[in-house]
Design a protein around this motif. Structure first.
Motif, PDB file in Angstrom:
ATOM      1  N   ASP A  16      -3.201   0.414  -3.640  1.00 34.96           N
ATOM      2  CA  ASP A  16      -2.755  -0.945  -3.338  1.00 34.96           C
ATOM      3  C   ASP A  16      -2.182  -1.571  -4.601  1.00 34.96           C
ATOM      4  O   ASP A  16      -2.857  -1.625  -5.635  1.00 34.96           O
TER       5      ASP A  16
ATOM      6  N   PRO B 145       2.925   1.238   6.569  1.00 37.52           N
ATOM      7  CA  PRO B 145       3.356   0.047   7.323  1.00 37.52           C
ATOM      8  C   PRO B 145       2.207  -0.944   7.540  1.00 37.52           C
ATOM      9  O   PRO B 145       1.050  -0.542   7.675  1.00 37.52           O
ATOM     10  N   ASN B 146       2.583  -2.246   7.535  1.00 39.57           N
ATOM     11  CA  ASN B 146       1.646  -3.328   7.827  1.00 39.57           C
ATOM     12  C   ASN B 146       0.503  -3.404   6.825  1.00 39.57           C
ATOM     13  O   ASN B 146      -0.589  -3.816   7.188  1.00 39.57           O
TER      14      ASN B 146
ATOM     15  N   ARG C 201       0.857  -1.194   0.000  1.00 40.80           N
ATOM     16  CA  ARG C 201       0.000   0.000   0.000  1.00 40.80           C
ATOM     17  C   ARG C 201       0.889   1.237   0.000  1.00 40.80           C
ATOM     18  O   ARG C 201       1.740   1.412   0.872  1.00 40.80           O
TER      19      ARG C 201
END
Length: 268
Positions: free
Chosen positions: A79, A267-268, A3
């Motif tokens: 994304d 992040p993540n 992302r």
């Protein structure tokens, strides 16, 4: 999946009586790239039209501005989920079997004079297995023989010029690789985007050019300049060469400053 959050700011000073603009700064919507959210702002209150090409997924922003200062700000969260396959299983497609919409990317174009490189490409790459590995070999050949140098070319520099000078920027590497691919009957097209993950020593994030070659039953990306990470590309537009895929095409008297581009991974 990756992302990415990006922003693009463009600033112009427009002379009378005003100017027309065609921008390609919106992130493309494709099966491998989904726009989660986006926003568009202008420093003036202006009507605009947003058109999407059904084949390339390029999104064109058209507007007309009166004289004065104009700022365009685009932001998006995207994304990216790149398709991956075993390179040894990816073969070239015979010309007779290519889809109709792919055929334009076989022909010479303004910056990619593939018709002048037929014999050269045959000598260098004609003996290789006709598949992904041959296209990768063309990419590696270009990276090894052309040096990346900022401000080493201009809007008139073609693939032939780059082959002779052996120096250029990302669009020049891309034009040369495309011309060599087309000289071997491999459809190849010019793609523009924003690169996440490039070496900070090269400067702040910027618009980036790369190659998409048609192999098997789809387009695969190749980074011809060797300075960016393909997994971090956000695609904006595609075309036969840079003439088809500029981030801004301007009709009228305009003075612009350098684009301000930012991109980061979430992040993540």
């Amino acid at each position: 999946m990756l992302r990415l959050q990006l922003s693009i700011q463009l600033n112009y000073d427009i002379a009378p009586p005003g100017s027309d603009f065609i921008f390609s700064i919106h992130a493309a919507q494709t099966p491998q790239q989904q726009v989660v959210q986006e926003s568009l702002q202008f420093s003036q209150s202006l009507p605009y039209n947003l058109y999407t090409d059904a084949v390339t997924h390029t999104r064109y922003l058209r507007l007309q501005s009166p004289p004065g200062a104009l700022s365009v700000q685009y932001e998006a969260t995207v994304d990216v989920d790149h398709y991956q396959a075993d390179p040894s299983q990816i073969r070239e497609v015979p010309v007779a079997d290519l889809p109709g919409e792919v055929l334009p990317y076989l022909y010479p174009s303004r910056y990619c004079q593939s018709d002048r490189l037929l014999r050269f490409a045959a000598v260098e790459f004609g003996h290789m297995w006709q598949g992904y590995s041959r296209v990768q070999a063309i990419r590696d050949w270009v990276v090894e023989r052309v040096a990346f140098r900022s401000n080493s070319s201009d809007g008139n520099t073609s693939a032939i010029d780059t082959l002779i000078a052996k120096v250029g920027v990302c669009r020049d590497f891309t034009h040369l690789m495309i011309a060599l691919c087309r000289a071997l009957n491999i459809p190849a097209r010019f793609a523009t985007g924003i690169d996440y993950g490039a070496d900070p020593a090269l400067g702040p994030p910027d618009f980036h050019a790369y190659v998409e070659a048609y192999l098997g039953d789809r387009w695969y990306m190749f980074e011809a300049s060797g300075v960016a990470v393909p997994m971090g590309f956000v695609r904006l537009s595609t075309g036969r060469d840079a003439a088809d895929a500029a981030f801004a095409t301007i009709f009228g008297g305009v003075v612009g400053s350098a684009p301000k581009v930012h991109i980061q991974a979430i992040p993540n």
